[in-house]
Design a protein around this motif. Structure first.
Motif, PDB file in Angstrom:
ATOM      1  N   LYS A  35      52.260 -32.061 -13.528  1.00 40.60           N
ATOM      2  CA  LYS A  35      50.862 -31.808 -13.953  1.00 40.60           C
ATOM      3  C   LYS A  35      51.005 -31.824 -12.629  1.00 40.60           C
ATOM      4  N   THR A  38      51.577 -30.313  -9.177  1.00 36.26           N
ATOM      5  CA  THR A  38      51.524 -29.395  -8.755  1.00 36.26           C
ATOM      6  C   THR A  38      49.770 -28.952  -8.635  1.00 36.26           C
ATOM      7  N   ASN A  39      48.978 -30.016  -9.348  1.00 37.95           N
ATOM      8  CA  ASN A  39      47.464 -29.870  -9.177  1.00 37.95           C
ATOM      9  C   ASN A  39      47.126 -30.443  -7.254  1.00 37.95           C
ATOM     10  N   GLU A  42      50.042 -27.168  -4.798  1.00 37.25           N
ATOM     11  CA  GLU A  42      49.925 -26.178  -5.295  1.00 37.25           C
ATOM     12  C   GLU A  42      48.507 -25.709  -5.493  1.00 37.25           C
ATOM     13  N   LYS A  43      48.139 -26.443  -6.451  1.00 34.69           N
ATOM     14  CA  LYS A  43      46.489 -25.844  -6.798  1.00 34.69           C
ATOM     15  C   LYS A  43      45.560 -26.470  -5.557  1.00 34.69           C
ATOM     16  N   GLY A  44      46.067 -27.820  -4.861  1.00 29.66           N
ATOM     17  CA  GLY A  44      45.104 -28.118  -3.706  1.00 29.66           C
ATOM     18  C   GLY A  44      43.994 -28.952  -3.971  1.00 29.66           C
ATOM     19  N   ARG A  45      43.796 -29.829  -5.390  1.00 30.87           N
ATOM     20  CA  ARG A  45      43.285 -30.314  -6.103  1.00 30.87           C
ATOM     21  C   ARG A  45      43.307 -31.917  -5.210  1.00 30.87           C
ATOM     22  N   ASN A 110      38.222 -26.774  -3.990  1.00 33.14           N
ATOM     23  CA  ASN A 110      39.342 -26.471  -4.048  1.00 33.14           C
ATOM     24  C   ASN A 110      39.994 -26.909  -5.995  1.00 33.14           C
ATOM     25  N   GLY A 111      38.449 -27.851  -5.890  1.00 29.31           N
ATOM     26  CA  GLY A 111      39.068 -28.873  -7.123  1.00 29.31           C
ATOM     27  C   GLY A 111      39.381 -30.338  -7.216  1.00 29.31           C
ATOM     28  N   CYS A 113      40.898 -34.337  -9.657  1.00 30.97           N
ATOM     29  CA  CYS A 113      41.355 -34.301 -10.934  1.00 30.97           C
ATOM     30  C   CYS A 113      41.016 -35.529 -10.797  1.00 30.97           C
ATOM     31  N   ASN A 133      42.170 -31.765 -16.089  1.00 28.49           N
ATOM     32  CA  ASN A 133      43.649 -31.964 -14.661  1.00 28.49           C
ATOM     33  C   ASN A 133      43.566 -33.609 -15.164  1.00 28.49           C
ATOM     34  N   GLU A 182      57.806 -27.974 -11.054  1.00 32.20           N
ATOM     35  CA  GLU A 182      57.662 -27.062 -12.107  1.00 32.20           C
ATOM     36  C   GLU A 182      58.451 -26.266 -13.289  1.00 32.20           C
TER      37      GLU A 182
END
Length: 183
Positions: A35, A38-39, A42-45, A110-111, A113, A133, A182
């Motif tokens: 997780k 991936t954050n 993939e999610k650009g956090r 982009n977020g 965490c 997250n 993932e």
């Protein structure tokens, strides 16, 4: 591309600096790290690192080593949360938390965490524990979706260093498409 759980076990067994205790925790470790990575990838956090005061040394260690030029990889977005909000120990109200989250949402489109390492009951844990997250390494409380440790464990500091070593190796392997976190 190697399956993530098998890669994790192989890496623990092959790295002489990582003790076998971590292999016993592989089913706790793998989903949390998956997780987290991936954050980031993939999610650009961005990752805002927070520790309790007893682990300030570990925060410095992480931030010094995560983007070391010796790694021969792109720098990754890991930041000391105190550089954004220095009064974290004083956060007490829901309004303060809301204002901090608003600031972070503006700062990180982009977020973001949190990565929290420390005692569950510490004031610095409030924000990460209640953020969706977060990557949590929690001491002295069994929390779902957290890697749980004991503060009175004589080997705690060594375990933190070993966990960081494995996490850092996982980041590199995922970044260079050696593993898919993932699956």
């Amino acid at each position: 591309m190697q399956e993530f759980l098998n890669w994790t076990v192989d890496t623990i067994r092959e790295d002489r600096l990582i003790s076998p205790w971590l292999e016993e925790k592989k089913y706790e470790w793998v989903p949390l790290v998956s997780k987290s990575i991936t954050n980031i990838l993939e999610k650009g956090r961005s990752v805002l690192v927070i520790t309790d005061s007893d682990r300030d040394w570990f925060l410095k260690y992480v931030l010094t080593h995560i983007n070391s030029q010796k790694k021969n990889r792109p720098f990754l977005p890991f930041y000391n949360f105190k550089s954004f909000y220095k009064d974290l120990d004083e956060v007490k109200t829901e309004d303060e938390i809301k204002f901090i989250k608003d600031m972070l949402n503006i700062s990180f489109p982009n977020g973001y965490c949190f990565w929290y390492i420390g005692r569950s009951q510490d004031a610095r844990a409030i924000l990460p524990k209640f953020s969706k997250n977060s990557f949590l390494w929690i001491f002295d409380e069994e929390i779902q979706d957290a890697f749980n440790l004991k503060n009175n464990d004589e080997a705690l500091d060594m375990k933190l260093l070993q966990m960081f070593r494995l996490y850092d190796k996982t980041l590199s392997a995922a970044l260079f498409a050696e593993i898919n976190v993932e699956h």
